[in-house]
Design a protein around this motif. Structure first.
Motif, PDB file in Angstrom:
ATOM      1  N   SER A 129      41.289  31.331   7.133  1.00 26.50           N
ATOM      2  CA  SER A 129      42.697  31.037   6.869  1.00 26.50           C
ATOM      3  C   SER A 129      43.238  32.057   5.887  1.00 26.50           C
ATOM      4  O   SER A 129      42.481  32.736   5.182  1.00 26.50           O
ATOM      5  CB  SER A 129      42.835  29.631   6.286  1.00 26.50           C
ATOM      6  OG  SER A 129      42.279  29.596   4.974  1.00 26.50           O
ATOM      7  N   GLU A 130      44.557  32.147   5.819  1.00 24.20           N
ATOM      8  CA  GLU A 130      45.166  33.072   4.859  1.00 24.20           C
ATOM      9  C   GLU A 130      44.787  32.687   3.430  1.00 24.20           C
ATOM     10  O   GLU A 130      44.583  33.554   2.578  1.00 24.20           O
ATOM     11  CB  GLU A 130      46.679  33.080   5.021  1.00 24.20           C
ATOM     12  CG  GLU A 130      47.369  34.089   4.109  1.00 24.20           C
ATOM     13  CD  GLU A 130      48.885  34.030   4.186  1.00 24.20           C
ATOM     14  OE1 GLU A 130      49.532  34.637   3.311  1.00 24.20           O
ATOM     15  OE2 GLU A 130      49.419  33.375   5.109  1.00 24.20           O
ATOM     16  N   THR A 131      44.655  31.387   3.165  1.00 21.44           N
ATOM     17  CA  THR A 131      44.303  30.930   1.814  1.00 21.44           C
ATOM     18  C   THR A 131      42.929  31.425   1.401  1.00 21.44           C
ATOM     19  O   THR A 131      42.741  31.938   0.289  1.00 21.44           O
ATOM     20  CB  THR A 131      44.341  29.394   1.748  1.00 21.44           C
ATOM     21  OG1 THR A 131      45.668  28.942   2.057  1.00 21.44           O
ATOM     22  CG2 THR A 131      43.957  28.897   0.357  1.00 21.44           C
TER      23      THR A 131
END
Length: 295
Positions: free
Chosen positions: A170-172
């Protein structure tokens, strides 16, 4: 300040940094170790981290000798990390800064030892025994650099990176990885320079936010350049992350969104500088350089 003024500042600082590295990285370490260390760190690289140290010191009206030592130390940590990252057990690369990587040139064992020695030398440089840097400042600089380089920073980020090959992120999670792997040392460079002076708590916080923003922007741009430039321009193997099936900002966000994110981080960095209230034109110029570079 004109572009000519900024260019002159960069030339003078780069010359000073190179001279300090040449003076402080020994050639006479046993059985060629010194040559391998000097090959790894001299005559190459953008020197962005040392420039950030010097620019933050200037903005904070800080201690010039301490900042020079901090600039050398942070570049030694960066260079050691590249030597180890390029080895077959890590990213397995043969090109760095436009020349063969250290393990290609000197062998894997010597490359490992050169990296180890440069890491230790960084902290030796920060703790001179001649009284030129106060014990209190030595301790503060050592703490900033150690935290940025260790499990909570660069080394931890590299561990996440190696464990993420071939896996969707994920981007996180990607952002957390790169804040550690790349961003922490760039942020520490700013704060080490600031620590050489005396500034208010709000100004310190603003510089910390500036460093965090450009640290992440640098990695976003690295991911972009990896797919948009050739090896001859980059000085390292282009397309390596894609070939290795590593998650990047381009693979997660797409090229256009990654570019937009880099620009947004650049804007965050400049706004943080404004909040600092410091005379930080050099830091502003370096933020521009991070997102406008071609390699």
């Amino acid at each position: 300040m004109t572009n000519e003024d900024l260019d002159r500042w960069v030339r003078e600082e780069l010359r000073s940094i190179e001279q300090a590295l040449d003076r402080l990285v020994p050639a006479d370490a046993p059985v060629g170790l010194g040559q391998a260390m000097r090959y790894a760190v001299l005559d190459g690289g953008k020197r962005l981290r040392p420039l950030l140290v010097r620019a933050a010191c200037d903005a904070s009206l800080g201690h010039a000798e301490a900042a020079t030592r901090a600039a050398v130390a942070v570049e030694l940590i960066h260079a050691y990390s590249l030597v180890h990252d390029d080895m077959p057990c890590m990213d397995d690369d043969a090109l760095r800064r436009g020349k063969p990587t250290v393990h290609v040139q000197y062998g894997e064992a010597q490359a490992m030892l050169a990296g180890d020695a440069m890491q230790a030398l960084a902290f030796e440089v920060l703790t001179p025994e001649d009284g030129s840097v106060s014990p209190e400042l030595q301790a503060r600089l050592v703490g900033l650099l150690a935290r940025a380089a260790g499990h909570a920073g660069m080394a931890g980020g590299q561990a996440i990176d190696l464990a993420s090959v071939g896996k969707p992120l994920s981007e996180t999670v990607l952002r957390d990885m790169h804040r550690r792997k790349t961003g922490a040392l760039l942020q520490a460079s700013v704060l080490m320079g600031a620590a050489c002076g005396t500034i208010s708590a709000p100004a310190w916080q603003a510089l910390s936010e500036y460093g965090a923003a450009i640290g992440l922007a640098f990695q976003v741009m690295d991911d972009i350049l990896d797919v948009t430039q050739v090896s001859e321009v980059l000085g390292k193997t282009a397309g390596k992350d894609m070939d290795a099936n590593k998650p990047t900002y381009v693979s997660v966000l797409g090229l256009d969104s990654a570019l937009a994110y880099a620009r947004a981080l650049h804007e965050q960095a400049l706004k943080a500088l404004e909040r600092s209230g410091l005379p930080a034109k050099h830091l502003g110029w370096l933020a521009d350089l991070v997102v406008d570079r071609e390699h």
